[in-house]
Design a protein around this motif. Structure first.
Motif, mmCIF file in Angstrom:
data_model
loop_
_atom_site.group_PDB
_atom_site.id
_atom_site.type_symbol
_atom_site.label_atom_id
_atom_site.label_comp_id
_atom_site.label_asym_id
_atom_site.label_seq_id
_atom_site.Cartn_x
_atom_site.Cartn_y
_atom_site.Cartn_z
ATOM 1 N N THR A 169 3.433 10.514 -10.080
ATOM 2 C CA THR A 169 2.766 9.602 -9.131
ATOM 3 C C THR A 169 1.843 10.373 -8.216
ATOM 4 N N GLU A 170 2.297 11.503 -7.695
ATOM 5 C CA GLU A 170 1.481 12.293 -6.779
ATOM 6 C C GLU A 170 0.259 12.857 -7.488
ATOM 7 N N ASN A 183 0.478 -1.443 -11.153
ATOM 8 C CA ASN A 183 -0.433 -0.540 -10.464
ATOM 9 C C ASN A 183 -1.616 -1.366 -9.950
ATOM 10 N N ALA A 186 6.717 2.191 -1.380
ATOM 11 C CA ALA A 186 5.655 2.331 -2.374
ATOM 12 C C ALA A 186 4.997 3.703 -2.275
ATOM 13 N N PRO A 187 5.206 4.591 -3.256
ATOM 14 C CA PRO A 187 4.503 5.868 -3.274
ATOM 15 C C PRO A 187 3.109 5.751 -3.895
ATOM 16 N N MET A 188 2.745 4.552 -4.332
ATOM 17 C CA MET A 188 1.399 4.269 -4.841
ATOM 18 C C MET A 188 1.038 2.849 -4.438
ATOM 19 N N ASP A 189 -0.239 2.486 -4.513
ATOM 20 C CA ASP A 189 -0.644 1.115 -4.236
ATOM 21 C C ASP A 189 -0.110 0.226 -5.359
ATOM 22 N N THR A 190 0.784 -0.673 -5.004
ATOM 23 C CA THR A 190 1.513 -1.454 -5.990
ATOM 24 C C THR A 190 1.270 -2.945 -5.787
ATOM 25 N N LYS A 212 0.818 -1.207 0.000
ATOM 26 C CA LYS A 212 0.000 0.000 0.000
ATOM 27 C C LYS A 212 0.857 1.265 0.000
ATOM 28 N N ARG A 213 0.269 2.304 -0.546
ATOM 29 C CA ARG A 213 0.936 3.607 -0.602
ATOM 30 C C ARG A 213 1.396 4.009 0.790
ATOM 31 N N ASP A 273 6.654 10.618 3.747
ATOM 32 C CA ASP A 273 7.307 10.192 2.514
ATOM 33 C C ASP A 273 8.723 10.747 2.403
ATOM 34 N N TYR A 283 -2.947 10.791 -7.480
ATOM 35 C CA TYR A 283 -3.778 10.732 -6.264
ATOM 36 C C TYR A 283 -4.464 12.059 -5.930
#
Length: 243
Positions: A238-239, A50, A182-186, A28-29, A218, A242
């Motif tokens: 990436t930001e 993703n 993880a800066p995003m849900d991966t 998770k992010r 982060d 969201y």
């Protein structure tokens, strides 16, 4: 020397993937995954997608070109084909991870290690990377057409002047680890099998430990954001995802 962040922050969860095993999950992010080579000599073949839009997936050519490197270590990002960061390598005691070797299929495993059938060996039968990844991919409604190039964590492959690949034996030691933020849900899909170029003629994959933790901010990713201008742009992309 700075404190080990895993010692400062307790893990959310831990598990061991046995040699020859496979697993998949959503990192998770804002979470970090530590992978540890328990015995030494492990290899982890890793796919990233993703989690909310799995048509977006790891793009190794862009990852290497954008960071002007042919190996992966701390400070590098793993780019998607949309120019976003699926994971950032924020810590690494091994210092070199392979992006060329791929995985073996069933026929290649038989040719290299022998028959190794389930009928005789039961749960110790000889597994292969292609099938292991496909088993996990099926759990997420993904199939053969979605099979990607992989990063082979803990393995070092060098290239000689003639373009030949060489697997470096005795690379690292037991207890080495690599951390992925993880800066995003991966969506993470992995298998713990020997590297295809490992010259060991015996089928002997090693186990790895997985540990999850939640980051307080982060700021943990600063080393990756600032290591190359392309990484700063990839984090920006990436930001935006969201907003």
């Amino acid at each position: 020397m700075s404190a080990d962040p895993m010692a400062v922050q307790s893990a959310l969860y831990e598990e061991t993937v046995p040699g020859g095993g496979h697993t998949s999950f959503i990192l998770k992010r804002g979470q970090t995954l530590r992978l540890t080579d328990i015995e030494g000599g492990a290899n982890v073949s890793l796919m990233l997608l993703n989690a909310s839009q799995p048509s977006e997936r790891l793009n190794l050519p862009d990852t290497l070109k954008g960071q002007h490197t042919a190996r992966l270590t701390a400070g590098h990002c793993l780019y998607s084909d949309m120019g976003r960061v699926l994971a950032a390598i924020i810590a690494d005691t091994r210092g070199w991870h392979d992006s060329f070797g791929g995985v073996l299929n069933a026929e290649e495993v038989r040719e290299k290690y022998g028959e190794g059938r389930y009928q005789e060996l039961h749960n110790g039968f000889f597994r292969n990377g292609t099938d292991n990844l496909l088993v996990e991919m099926g759990k997420w409604n993904l199939g053969l057409e979605d099979l990607l190039m992989v990063v082979n964590l803990f393995s070092k492959v060098t290239v000689d002047a003639d373009g030949g690949f060489h697997f470096e034996e005795d690379h690292g030691q037991a207890g080495d680890y690599v951390e992925l933020y993880a800066p995003m849900d991966t969506l993470v899909i992995l298998t713990a099998l020997q590297h295809p170029l490992d010259p060991n003629p015996q089928y002997a994959p090693r186990s790895v430990q997985l540990s999850w933790r939640e980051e307080r901010s982060d700021g943990i990713s600063v080393v990756c954001r600032t290591s190359r201008p392309e990484n700063a742009r990839a984090f920006h992309n990436t930001e935006r995802f969201y907003l």
